[in-house]
Design a protein around this motif. Structure first.
Motif, PDB file in Angstrom:
ATOM      1  N   PHE A   2      -6.868  -0.444  -7.239  1.00 22.83           N
ATOM      2  CA  PHE A   2      -5.820   0.059  -8.115  1.00 22.83           C
ATOM      3  C   PHE A   2      -4.655  -0.929  -8.223  1.00 22.83           C
ATOM      4  O   PHE A   2      -4.111  -1.150  -9.304  1.00 22.83           O
ATOM      5  N   MET A   3      -4.297  -1.541  -7.081  1.00 20.97           N
ATOM      6  CA  MET A   3      -3.194  -2.516  -7.113  1.00 20.97           C
ATOM      7  C   MET A   3      -3.587  -3.797  -7.834  1.00 20.97           C
ATOM      8  O   MET A   3      -2.728  -4.487  -8.410  1.00 20.97           O
ATOM      9  N   GLU A   4      -4.894  -4.128  -7.823  1.00 21.43           N
ATOM     10  CA  GLU A   4      -5.334  -5.359  -8.470  1.00 21.43           C
ATOM     11  C   GLU A   4      -5.497  -5.214  -9.980  1.00 21.43           C
ATOM     12  O   GLU A   4      -5.810  -6.200 -10.656  1.00 21.43           O
ATOM     13  N   LEU A  62       0.828  -1.206   0.000  1.00 22.36           N
ATOM     14  CA  LEU A  62       0.000   0.000   0.000  1.00 22.36           C
ATOM     15  C   LEU A  62       0.859   1.253   0.000  1.00 22.36           C
ATOM     16  O   LEU A  62       0.567   2.225  -0.708  1.00 22.36           O
ATOM     17  N   ALA A  63       1.920   1.235   0.815  1.00 24.46           N
ATOM     18  CA  ALA A  63       2.817   2.389   0.843  1.00 24.46           C
ATOM     19  C   ALA A  63       3.487   2.598  -0.505  1.00 24.46           C
ATOM     20  O   ALA A  63       3.629   3.736  -0.980  1.00 24.46           O
ATOM     21  N   ALA A  64       3.900   1.501  -1.153  1.00 22.40           N
ATOM     22  CA  ALA A  64       4.518   1.616  -2.475  1.00 22.40           C
ATOM     23  C   ALA A  64       3.536   2.159  -3.499  1.00 22.40           C
ATOM     24  O   ALA A  64       3.881   2.992  -4.351  1.00 22.40           O
ATOM     25  N   ALA A  65       2.250   1.704  -3.391  1.00 22.80           N
ATOM     26  CA  ALA A  65       1.243   2.212  -4.324  1.00 22.80           C
ATOM     27  C   ALA A  65       1.002   3.705  -4.110  1.00 22.80           C
ATOM     28  O   ALA A  65       0.846   4.462  -5.078  1.00 22.80           O
ATOM     29  N   ARG A  66       0.972   4.121  -2.834  1.00 21.41           N
ATOM     30  CA  ARG A  66       0.794   5.551  -2.553  1.00 21.41           C
ATOM     31  C   ARG A  66       1.981   6.358  -3.099  1.00 21.41           C
ATOM     32  O   ARG A  66       1.796   7.484  -3.591  1.00 21.41           O
ATOM     33  N   SER A  90      -9.230   6.223  -0.992  1.00 18.90           N
ATOM     34  CA  SER A  90      -9.413   5.343   0.162  1.00 18.90           C
ATOM     35  C   SER A  90      -8.597   4.069   0.006  1.00 18.90           C
ATOM     36  O   SER A  90      -8.018   3.798  -1.063  1.00 18.90           O
ATOM     37  N   GLU A  91      -8.579   3.265   1.063  1.00 22.07           N
ATOM     38  CA  GLU A  91      -7.804   2.018   1.033  1.00 22.07           C
ATOM     39  C   GLU A  91      -8.420   1.016   0.069  1.00 22.07           C
ATOM     40  O   GLU A  91      -7.699   0.287  -0.617  1.00 22.07           O
ATOM     41  N   ASP A  92      -9.773   0.989   0.018  1.00 19.58           N
ATOM     42  CA  ASP A  92     -10.424   0.055  -0.914  1.00 19.58           C
ATOM     43  C   ASP A  92     -10.098   0.422  -2.354  1.00 19.58           C
ATOM     44  O   ASP A  92      -9.804  -0.461  -3.193  1.00 19.58           O
ATOM     45  N   GLN A  93     -10.150   1.717  -2.662  1.00 26.70           N
ATOM     46  CA  GLN A  93      -9.804   2.148  -4.010  1.00 26.70           C
ATOM     47  C   GLN A  93      -8.339   1.861  -4.320  1.00 26.70           C
ATOM     48  O   GLN A  93      -7.988   1.497  -5.451  1.00 26.70           O
ATOM     49  N   LEU A  94      -7.481   2.007  -3.298  1.00 24.11           N
ATOM     50  CA  LEU A  94      -6.065   1.718  -3.502  1.00 24.11           C
ATOM     51  C   LEU A  94      -5.827   0.234  -3.766  1.00 24.11           C
ATOM     52  O   LEU A  94      -4.989  -0.143  -4.600  1.00 24.11           O
ATOM     53  N   LYS A 138      -4.517   0.641 -14.778  1.00 28.92           N
ATOM     54  CA  LYS A 138      -4.321   1.480 -13.594  1.00 28.92           C
ATOM     55  C   LYS A 138      -4.532   2.957 -13.939  1.00 28.92           C
ATOM     56  O   LYS A 138      -5.165   3.707 -13.185  1.00 28.92           O
ATOM     57  N   LYS A 139      -4.023   3.372 -15.092  1.00 24.32           N
ATOM     58  CA  LYS A 139      -4.181   4.769 -15.515  1.00 24.32           C
ATOM     59  C   LYS A 139      -5.656   5.099 -15.731  1.00 24.32           C
ATOM     60  O   LYS A 139      -6.154   6.154 -15.316  1.00 24.32           O
TER      61      LYS A 139
END
Length: 417
Positions: free
Chosen positions: A113-115, A84-88, A106-110, A122-123
């Motif tokens: 995004f990672m999935e 999560l930190a890397a994605a942020r 939010s965390e769910d959206q993040l 992702k873009k």
């Protein structure tokens, strides 16, 4: 030796520092490299042997072992948090690069995004979130602008109405106040007196006294606005009493300017006894008509506990005539006490004084206390009840039937059918 140190610094910057920047260890490794270089310099100073060569392979081994220890410590952290930190961090990089990235995520959206399977997905997902955020901001801005326009329109309308009405309202209120005060001043000279007995402070609690004063204030305002007001007398009024303190709370500076008579004397000392009538619900005598030559007395008391006979006993001690309102004569009364508030009594007396109509006057009695008005006189109702009872008992049946047919021909014909 200097060339060796320069080479060591280049190796550290080119290989180790980028790896540390990705895993959040840049500061620690910078300090480690600095300590290593300082220790190397100190060893060189101690040895002071220019012929001694630096073994770069040994230093690389030491630095790699330190890096492996640092990496093992970071790997021990939860994988989700690090991802999560890397994605942020990637999101921050894309935002700085000028791409369409939402400001808040939010965390769910993040996690979604990672999935995403590819970089283009992702873009697209980030662009969708960014547009959604823009639409929300735009809707919020439009709603705020609409509310501000509405408030401005209301303010302008109120200002225009105030400018139109203020002069008229001020003129109307001032003229009406003058007219009311003129009527009250005339009533103090020519009006019929109405006495409020203020000698019941000891029989009431503080709350009951405040309610009494509130009802008296309403009574005074109703009287002042009437066509033919009474000349109000507050008798047995003591200075610095609870009554006076409550009146000052309501009227403030206008208390001394009221067009009423306030005295500590008893009404028997001011008016002749043969003209005084004490209005009380406990009186056995019922008031038939309103007498303009009499002076009516109302007890200034709010009786929450319904202490019956207090005002009647006081009137008997003073040897005064008493009367009660004919509530049962004109109203189909429900069960309950026949005590009315002081402002209701003022409305009833003013209406009787102006119209002499009991039906209009008793409309100010609360509707919860009675079912309706009596359409026929009580004597006729008693006659019909006696006839019904005699018919049931069978005494003088023929005589009663003839009288019933004479009085009520329609009902008698229906009964025969």
């Amino acid at each position: 030796m200097q060339s060796a140190n320069m080479l060591l610094r280049k190796i550290v910057r080119s290989s180790v520092l980028p790896f540390a920047a990705q895993h959040g260890m840049k500061k620690d490794l910078f300090l480690l490299s600095r300590t290593l270089s300082l220790s190397l310099c100190l060893k060189q100073d101690k040895s002071c042997e220019p012929s001694e060569k630096l073994d770069l392979d040994e230093w690389k081994k030491v630095m790699k072992s330190g890096l492996q220890e640092e990496v093992s410590e970071t790997v021990s952290e939860p994988k989700e948090l690090s991802s999560l930190a890397a994605a942020r961090e990637t999101l921050e990089m894309w935002r700085l690069a000028g791409r369409a990235v939402p400001e808040k995520i939010s965390e769910d959206q993040l996690k979604t995004f990672m999935e995403c399977p590819s970089k283009s997905a992702k873009k697209k997902y980030l662009k969708f979130l960014h547009l959604k955020e823009l639409y929300k901001k735009n809707d919020r801005r439009k709603a705020e602008e609409k509310r501000e326009r509405k408030l401005e329109a209301q303010d302008q309308a109120s200002k225009t109405d105030e400018t139109k009405k203020s002069s008229f309202v001020c003129l109307w209120s001032s003229t009406m106040d003058k007219a009311y005060n003129w009527r009250a001043a005339q009533s103090m000279i020519f009006g019929q007196p109405l006495v409020f007995d203020m000698s019941y402070e000891k029989e009431m609690s503080v709350r009951e006294v405040t309610n009494t004063v509130r009802q008296l204030v309403l009574s005074e305002s109703f009287n002042r606005r009437s066509v033919d007001p009474f000349h109000i007398h507050f008798c047995n009024f003591k200075d610095d009493s609870l009554y006076e303190r409550e009146f000052i709370k309501h009227y403030r500076e206008a208390w001394d300017k009221l067009l009423i008579t306030v005295t500590d004397q008893c009404y028997t000392e001011i008016f002749p006894k043969d003209k005084l009538i004490y209005l009380t619900a406990d009186s056995p005598k019922v008031m038939k008509t309103f007498d303009h030559d009499k002076i009516y007395i109302v007890g200034s008391m709010v009786d929450k506990s319904i202490k019956t006979g207090v005002s009647l006993a006081r009137a008997k001690r003073l040897g005064l005539e008493t009367a009660a309102l004919p509530l049962e004569k004109y109203l189909l009364w429900n069960t309950g006490a026949k005590n009315l508030t002081l402002d209701q009594m003022m409305h009833i007396l003013l209406t009787l004084k102006d119209t002499a109509d009991w039906k209009k006057a008793l409309e100010f009695v609360p509707k919860r206390k009675y079912c309706g008005f009596v359409n026929k006189p009580v004597k006729e109702l008693k006659k019909t009840l006696d006839l019904i009872n005699t018919l049931k008992l069978g005494k003088g049946r023929e005589k009663v039937e003839k009288q019933f047919a004479k009085n009520y021909p329609k009902k008698y014909k229906l009964k025969q059918k």
